[in-house]
Design an enzyme around this catalytic site. Structure first.
Site, short mmCIF file in Angstrom:
data_model
loop_
_atom_site.label_atom_id
_atom_site.label_comp_id
_atom_site.label_asym_id
_atom_site.label_seq_id
_atom_site.Cartn_x
_atom_site.Cartn_y
_atom_site.Cartn_z
N GLU A 89 0.80 -1.23 0.00
CA GLU A 89 0.00 0.00 0.00
C GLU A 89 0.84 1.28 0.00
O GLU A 89 0.52 2.22 0.71
CB GLU A 89 -0.92 0.01 1.24
CG GLU A 89 -1.88 -1.15 1.28
CD GLU A 89 -2.68 -1.22 2.59
OE1 GLU A 89 -3.88 -1.49 2.49
OE2 GLU A 89 -2.12 -1.01 3.67
C1 TNX Z 1 -4.34 -3.88 4.79
S1 TNX Z 1 -2.88 -6.20 4.14
C2 TNX Z 1 -3.04 -3.71 5.25
C3 TNX Z 1 -2.81 -3.34 6.64
C4 TNX Z 1 -4.10 -3.23 7.41
C5 TNX Z 1 -5.03 -4.34 7.00
C6 TNX Z 1 -6.29 -4.41 7.79
C7 TNX Z 1 -1.73 -5.25 4.06
C8 TNX Z 1 -0.50 -5.77 3.46
N1 TNX Z 1 -1.92 -3.99 4.52
O1 TNX Z 1 -2.09 -2.14 6.70
O2 TNX Z 1 -3.81 -3.30 8.75
O3 TNX Z 1 -5.34 -4.16 5.64
O4 TNX Z 1 -7.03 -5.54 7.47
#
Ligand code: TNX
Length: 530
Positions: A342
């Site tokens: 992300e």
């Molecule tokens: C997505 S999954 C994220 C996390 C959050 C999570 C909550 C991922 C690699 N990144 O930063 O905590 O969703 O479900």
């Protein structure tokens, strides 16, 4: 083989219980059935029960371990520690060749050749339980199976009056995948050493062998770094975490204590330092980590994708190298996870530039790079592991990485994320990926989930537990149980043994153990709880 046996047994039981009524009582109302060798999670590869060979653990039983092996003796001592409170028996641990006493023997070598490095063979006769393995890890796995073959009261903390029987026969068992992981997020709410080790205890019962610790994120920095000391005192200090109520951090001594505790239970720690996004805690602490030299305010909300390290500043790489070096130094395991998810505030080109400078740093300090599936976009070296967390069943970057030879760990968010709510009424958790009831968590095949990522590309599975909404150990337990054992079975048991009816029955039989262990589990309506 197992199926045929179950049928034979059913017929035999039915014959004894004449007249036969074919309308079975609902499983929830039935008395606890006699345990047999198949009542184990994860399902063993092969079981060959022998109904006349029940072993009874008694006051004279000794634990005998392979002479000359400290590793086997240590596993024996752990087994004794597990079995003493509820039985009240002395269970001396003797590293000797023979005794005339009834015994549980933990031996190295001499087992079925299929067991490999982590498997074991367990033989139960009237006078002896023998666990044979090629490594201490295999012996430990065998003792966890033995624990489940004993009556549930074995998990009680005070002395119980029970016959401590173990069903007779042979189990030959070994894992499908090398990597069977869980992840705990210490950044959104910090979790203490006691909470982490309590989770390790639970994980190790289900043959999980990796614990990934998400140590840094926008809301907090949770691992001591001597060359950047304010990361923890400020970035992990008072007021950090979601809503400002999850402060704390692991000192290096704490981290090492966790590493050791986990290693004694065949669990390797995988530390994660998330970058180049998810870095607000560091950037709010050290202004020089920002392109404009201005520290942003600390963040305690749960938004994602707004932070980025400064890609074209050499100081960034000095920082990253310091952190990687210090974390690698205290990590005996092979992997170092650099996150990479992300990174919406980093352009694709900058992301590639960043990863091409950072991936070699992990190698430089002797570790194998691990990252969320976004790292597959930058053509990482083939020893890098990509962790798939998508909800779709296609991902071209991940499939291409697999084709090039990268190994993939499967954590599809709509199946394996333990922080997703079970259903809309679940008090804790999020729901962006899915509601995940027990059957959803169980009913998928890690080697058939993503097009182009087959059995040989899959290193294993991992069940991540993000902690935006979780504060206490009870919260952790409630989200992990009973879905964690489902993921553990997908990681360990052969695909051919996959069977929801069998799994939910065996899962239901775990409940008395969890009650005695004080595990706060979700009593899913899909499971016939005992
Ligand atoms: C997505 S999954 C994220 C996390 C959050 C999570 C909550 C991922 C690699 N990144 O930063 O905590 O969703 O479900």
């Amino acid at each position: 083989m197992r199926r045929r046996h179950i049928l034979t047994r059913l017929l035999a039981t039915a014959a004894l219980a004449l007249p036969i009524t074919l309308t079975a009582a609902p499983a929830t109302a039935a008395p606890a059935p006699a345990r047999d060798l198949d009542d184990v999670i994860p399902a063993p590869v092969e079981t060959r029960p022998d109904d006349r060979a029940t072993f009874t653990l008694g006051p004279l039983t000794v634990i005998r371990t392979a002479p000359g092996s400290t590793a086997a003796w240590r596993v024996g001592r752990q087994l004794a520690d597990t079995l003493r409170p509820a039985t009240g028996y002395p269970l001396p641990v003797l590293p000797v060749r023979a005794t005339p006493l009834p015994e549980i023997a933990l031996l190295l070598g001499g087992a079925d050749p299929r067991i490999g490095q982590e498997g074991y063979q367990l033989d139960v006769t009237r006078h002896r339980v023998t666990i044979r393995a090629n490594t201490a890890a295999g012996l430990f796995a065998g003792t966890q199976t033995l624990r489940q073959l004993l009556p549930a009261q074995i998990e009680a903390s005070g002395r119980q009056r029970t016959r401590w029987t173990v069903p007779g026969g042979r189990i030959v068992d070994y894992p499908r995948f090398a990597y069977r992981g869980a992840m705990l997020d210490l950044a959104r709410h910090f979790h203490t050493v006691d909470e982490i080790t309590a989770y390790v205890d639970l994980l190790s019962q289900y043959k999980i062998n990796y614990l990934h610790l998400h140590l840094t994120d926008d809301q907090g920095w949770r691992i001591q770094i001597d060359s950047w000391p304010r990361l923890t005192t400020v970035g992990g200090g008072p007021g950090t975490g979601v809503d400002g109520v999850g402060p704390g951090y692991l000192t290096k001594a704490d981290y090492t204590a966790v590493v050791r505790y986990a290693a004694a239970r065949n669990i390797t720690i995988v530390p994660e330092i998330d970058m180049p996004g998810h870095t607000n805690a560091a950037q709010a602490t050290y202004a020089e980590l920002n392109c404009d030299g201005v520290a942003p305010p600390p963040r305690t909300d749960i938004a994602v994708g707004y932070s980025s390290l400064c890609i074209h500043d050499d100081l960034t790489y000095r920082f990253v190298e310091d952190v990687i070096r210090e974390v690698a130094e205290i990590t005996p395991g092979p992997y170092l996870h650099i996150g990479g998810d992300e990174a919406h505030a980093t352009t694709d080109e900058d992301y590639r530039t960043f990863m091409h400078r950072v991936l070699p740093l992990v190698t430089k300090y002797g570790k194998r790079p691990f990252g969320w599936n976004e790292i597959a976009k930058v053509d990482p070296p083939t020893d890098a592991v990509a962790q798939f967390w998508g909800t779709a069943t296609t991902n071209a970057d991940v499939a291409e990485a697999a084709a090039r030879g990268n190994k993939i760990v499967m954590s599809p968010a709509n199946k394996a994320y333990l922080d997703m709510k079970y259903d809309p009424t679940t008090r804790l958790g999020l729901s962006w990926a899915a509601y995940i009831e027990v059957r959803d968590a169980y009913d998928w095949n890690p080697a058939q989930r993503v097009t182009g990522v087959g059995e040989s590309a899959v290193l294993g599975v991992e069940a991540p537990l993000w902690s935006e909404t979780l504060r206490t150990l009870d919260d952790i337990e409630y989200m992990a149980f009973p879905r964690l054992p489902a993921i553990a079975e997908l990681g360990w048991s052969p695909a051919t043994s996959h069977d929801w009816e069998s799994f939910r029955t065996r899962l239901g039989a775990q409940a008395p153990r969890w009650r005695l262990q004080d595990v706060d589990f979700h009593a899913s309506p899909q499971v016939p709880w005992q």
